[in-house]
Design an enzyme around this catalytic site. Sequence first.
Site, PDB file in Angstrom:
ATOM      1  N   GLN B 135     -15.517 -18.293  -3.231  1.00  0.00           N
ATOM      2  CA  GLN B 135     -16.588 -18.185  -4.209  1.00  0.00           C
ATOM      3  C   GLN B 135     -16.810 -19.805  -4.325  1.00  0.00           C
ATOM      4  O   GLN B 135     -15.926 -20.702  -4.685  1.00  0.00           O
ATOM      5  CB  GLN B 135     -15.744 -17.664  -5.151  1.00  0.00           C
ATOM      6  CG  GLN B 135     -16.440 -17.393  -6.606  1.00  0.00           C
ATOM      7  CD  GLN B 135     -16.000 -18.334  -7.524  1.00  0.00           C
ATOM      8  OE1 GLN B 135     -16.079 -19.751  -7.490  1.00  0.00           O
ATOM      9  NE2 GLN B 135     -15.459 -17.738  -8.512  1.00  0.00           N
ATOM     10  N   SER B 138     -18.024 -23.989  -8.706  1.00  0.00           N
ATOM     11  CA  SER B 138     -17.860 -25.081  -9.591  1.00  0.00           C
ATOM     12  C   SER B 138     -18.553 -26.227  -8.728  1.00  0.00           C
ATOM     13  O   SER B 138     -18.404 -26.276  -7.255  1.00  0.00           O
ATOM     14  CB  SER B 138     -16.432 -25.281  -9.680  1.00  0.00           C
ATOM     15  OG  SER B 138     -15.889 -24.541 -10.430  1.00  0.00           O
ATOM     16  N   SER B 170     -11.312 -22.428  -3.659  1.00  0.00           N
ATOM     17  CA  SER B 170      -9.811 -21.898  -2.858  1.00  0.00           C
ATOM     18  C   SER B 170     -10.141 -21.406  -1.692  1.00  0.00           C
ATOM     19  O   SER B 170     -10.823 -20.497  -1.449  1.00  0.00           O
ATOM     20  CB  SER B 170      -9.308 -20.748  -4.170  1.00  0.00           C
ATOM     21  OG  SER B 170      -9.310 -21.075  -5.363  1.00  0.00           O
ATOM     22  N   GLU B 253     -13.533 -12.133 -12.102  1.00  0.00           N
ATOM     23  CA  GLU B 253     -12.636 -13.185 -11.759  1.00  0.00           C
ATOM     24  C   GLU B 253     -11.540 -13.303 -12.978  1.00  0.00           C
ATOM     25  O   GLU B 253     -10.352 -12.916 -12.684  1.00  0.00           O
ATOM     26  CB  GLU B 253     -13.129 -14.606 -11.690  1.00  0.00           C
ATOM     27  CG  GLU B 253     -12.394 -15.701 -11.711  1.00  0.00           C
ATOM     28  CD  GLU B 253     -12.757 -17.031 -11.573  1.00  0.00           C
ATOM     29  OE1 GLU B 253     -13.988 -17.373 -12.166  1.00  0.00           O
ATOM     30  OE2 GLU B 253     -12.008 -17.884 -11.065  1.00  0.00           O
ATOM     31  N   GLU B 381      -9.488 -23.775 -22.957  1.00  0.00           N
ATOM     32  CA  GLU B 381     -10.373 -23.943 -24.065  1.00  0.00           C
ATOM     33  C   GLU B 381     -11.608 -23.065 -23.785  1.00  0.00           C
ATOM     34  O   GLU B 381     -12.127 -22.609 -24.744  1.00  0.00           O
ATOM     35  CB  GLU B 381     -10.928 -25.488 -23.961  1.00  0.00           C
ATOM     36  CG  GLU B 381      -9.893 -26.420 -24.354  1.00  0.00           C
ATOM     37  CD  GLU B 381      -8.785 -26.691 -23.458  1.00  0.00           C
ATOM     38  OE1 GLU B 381      -8.882 -26.536 -22.206  1.00  0.00           O
ATOM     39  OE2 GLU B 381      -7.586 -26.713 -23.946  1.00  0.00           O
TER      40      GLU B 381
END
Lengths: 375, 414, 422
Positions: B135, B138, B170, B253, B381
């Site tokens: 995937q 990011s 990953s 996810e 967070e």
Amino acid sequence: MNFDFSDEQKQMRDAARKFLAEKCPPKAVREVLDGKATYDKALWKGLAEMGFLGVAIPEEFGGAGAGHLELCVIAEEMGRALAPVPFSSTVYLAAEALLLAGSDAQKQKWLPKIASGDAIGTLALFEGKGNPSPQAIKLSAAGGTLNGVKKPVPDGAIADFAVVAARTGSTGRDADISLFLVDLKAGGVEVRSLTNIDPTHGQAELTFKNCKAEPLGAAGEGWGILTQVLDRAAVLMAFEQVGGSDRALEMGRDYALDRIAFGRPIGSFQAVKHILADMYVSATLARSNCYYGAWALSTNASELPEAAAAARISATQAFQHCSKNNIQVHGGMGFTWEFDCHMYYRRANATAVTLGSLSYWEDQLIDRMRKKNAA
Amino acid sequence: MNFDDTPQEAEFRATARKWMEANAPKKYEAELSKSSLGRIRLEKEEIVDVGKAWQKKKAEGGWACLHWPKEYGGRGATPIEKVIWQQEEGVYGKLTQPFQIGEGMCGPTVMAFGSEEHKRHYLPKLASGEHIWCQLFSEPAGGSDVAGLRTRAEKKGDDWIINGQKIWTSGAHYSDYGLLITRTDPNVPKHKGLTMFFLDMKSKGVEVRPIKQANGMQEFNEVYFTDVVIPDSQRLGAVGDGWNVSLTTLMNERMSIGSRLATGFPEMFEFCSNLMTEDGLAIDDPATRSKLASWAVKASGLKYTSYRAISSLSKGERPGPENSIGKLVSGTMLQDIATYAMDLEGAAGALTGADEEAASGQFQQMLLSSPSMRIAGGTDEILRNIIAERVLGLPGDIRVDKDVPFNKIPTKGR
Amino acid sequence: MDLKDNGMNFDDTPQEAAFRAEAKAWIGANAPKQYEEELRKSSLGRTVLKGANILEVAKAWQKRKADAGWACLHWPKEYGGRGSSPIERVIWQQEEGPFGKLSGMFIIGHGMCGPTMMAFAGEEEKRKYLPPLASGEKVWCQLFSEPAGGSDVAGLRTRAEKKGDDWIINGQKIWTSGAHYSDYGILLTRTDPNVAKHKGLTMFFLDMKSPGVEVRPIKQASGQSDFNEVYFTDVKIPDSQRLGAVNDGWNVSLTTLMNERMSIGAGVSTGFPELFDFCNSLMLDDGPAIEDRNVRSRLANYAVKASGLKYTSMRAISALSKGDRPGPENSIGKLVAGSMVQEVAMYALDLQGAAGVLSGPEDAEVAGKFQAMLLRAPGTRVEGGTDEIMRNIIAERVLGLPGDIRVDKDVPFNKIPTKGRA
């Protein structure tokens, strides 16, 4: 697998929530908080009429004969509403002890009165500071009479009868402890109310002087029965604590949405959001542990001792966490007598110790997990 | 309330157990049982090879991607059957790690947005482990802020030309295909100019560089795109609608990451049960007990929270964002547990060699790996924001870049 | 205490030693020793003297100190102080010991109102008002917080309108410590609602006995009433009692608030000494509590927090004695101590088992000290800046992170959304 309450049980929860919203608003809790009443008598009667007091008591003893899952559902609502009635002492402690160890005659005498709201019961176990342990029980029983002092006894000042843990031997083993049933209105017991951090739920000192008592369960088996009673009460109390945690979380959430500072709702600041998210996490973990405890309780599973300790620890932590941070989210207003936040904080910290402290249950949990692993 | 299988479930479990009994690669059982976070490896073989062989065997037996439709390589199983399978698969489930992103995120996204032809072509091989998917979301400039990504896709005839860089991918180094989100229009606010594609990772212009992690291992990569060509047929969803497509992926996810989360507790309990200290077994020490008890109720709380989710799943309800708590709780817990285990080992806690100390270095590995658990797949967070906003209904943060065209958002010169 | 090139030490210099000896001798001869034991035992949520009115005892002690030159040591002599160095003030506090707990009612006057007066009042006012403040004859309070503006102080709505040489005040304040026994107060008001919220404020001081001032105590969650609501109805304040320029009140208040956080941080209670004493004498089912490893592990954790705070304040004192101004670093005192005192109280109840629920002084362990602490603790995490505000201060003023996005910053005050609040 079905790890949820049934639709009927959920309907019962809704009914209890509706009933308590109407009959037990914060204003009613405050009557007891402010010392205008020792408990809410009208609410107690109403709970009996709704069938909630005898929900887990078999029909032959005047109850609804529903079961412990139903009782868990009611307990959660009692905790949400901070019901100022002797529910936990009478239903989780006294009634459970009678159900586990009472003779037919004893059950016939007291259980129907519990179900109908005509008798308040309690468990007189502790003698000053410390946690449940056979060594800590000094009150003596000889020839059917009791001598000694019990404190704190939950709802001791308003109870009609008490299950009393007494010393009947001195071998240093669990078999030294036996249970007795005492009619508190029959004389021989001095009662003194004690100030405690949660005035919505009374505590008392009971002094037994040559007090007549009848055995509950076989002599020397008191400790074994007590352990089971405490495990059962731990699960039920955990549901109360989860109910309280959820309500404290909702109060904090609602205030964060309503209160405006710096031109925006304070709930839009991450510092406040994250406090509330962490409250949600602890309340959710506690609820899930409680469900497992409810399953173990309702099926009398061999996992009950471990499940009860886990539910107790998790729910105690959650209620303490949620109630203190609910005040924090409310800021100064949360620290006023006028706002209800402190009532949850008081109840959280009172229920955290009344069945034995968090440290005690932590110790018990690991003991029980080890035993299971060894087996 | 009960934990009993229904007759159908019991039958399914018996079938699964029987197949496992006959087919599981038992020679790895001991090693897999002992492996924990940061330490899944086999002494003599590559875990990806062993994983691929196991996945292939499962697929042939009809045990891969159970909840997928049969025509795409699954079994058409119910959610509860999938859970039963996972229980029966037990430690061998650890072998499926290289396929989790494909099965949990890429597969569902292709299933929702790919053409029928593509689904029939790509999904069965994904299910059987022949092809591994990754995937590519990011970027250096957009971590938690996924929509801040800058990798460009420009239309040229029937193709798209990709230029840019992804990070934290990953398994990119052993992947065959990838799910790629790109910016197709920088003149509109950031969420509105994105488009999703899938691509062959062997395409010309794709360069994968491993990232050496803080724990010394290399699981993640940087992926560079230089004039990579992707045919328009590999677009997933409409042009400019990539953000909505990605929400499907990300929701999956968080759910798939939540399902098999390591908490470190079982390892810790066993360690303390056996560790001798100067004055007895560690588990007899009151300070240790108190800590163990707190972790025990968190671990059991997570377990029973997932049971509750499974129960609602089996009643046809869709599990919501409540599941975000799994990773939030277990991430910190792993870190705390590893720290305390090393504390119990005293000065020897600093040693990391497998032969050096009591627990074969597993807690040291856990300690070094655990920070990534608190970051990957949504930081602590972000997860708290999700709980606060989507579960508790609190307002979203003030987004200063919300209605600003992407190319007008301040970037510190990037 | 000094950090010299040749090393760190806690020794008094010869001058400091002389000062300490003098203070010790005076306290030995003059302190109200009959209250020493009770004061020593009192902790958060529970400072009571049996058979005496603590306010009167405190006023008498403050007066005696002032007469001998031991009040507000660091203030100039002409305003009732001693003109001492910061380090002398610290030495005095060490020597005053438990009797310092009697100063509770003067902390706001001495720590906040006095410094604000000193910075912004006319010379005549300073000479008139500061000496009786120092000597405790007059008690002062601070009127900043309002129902609509707690953490958001600048969101306040109390109006001051000019009428001739006077200002007419209408509005409501809340959380005013000691308003019920205060003689004077410093008051922050809104004089211009048509400009951004920080820009339309003005500071005054006023006589709390002025017509139109009404004080109503707030009953706290703990059952006590330390705070008040104060209502203003057409209260008249002469312009001569204005502090700072019209509409410059926000800057004036920063002086006060900076002093608040420092003075609140100073004597903040962690609960650790009390817990350590308690564990030293407590017997558990299987031996002394202090021998239990779990108890020890917790105590050790609290101990290092308490000592960390203590030495952080000593570092601030060292900086002070070199003439550096202590910065917002002191915000950590209340932040750490607030949640710590709450945890300490919870753990003390835990150690008492089921009897931990009891709170009456006669039946509870150690006279219900920890129960009182538990019920008072939530207030500490809120008053004088919430934990969240303290973390913002540390992040922004110490670490230099950017401020929160202020949606109301440049908006005229009367255009800021209020959810229907008038």
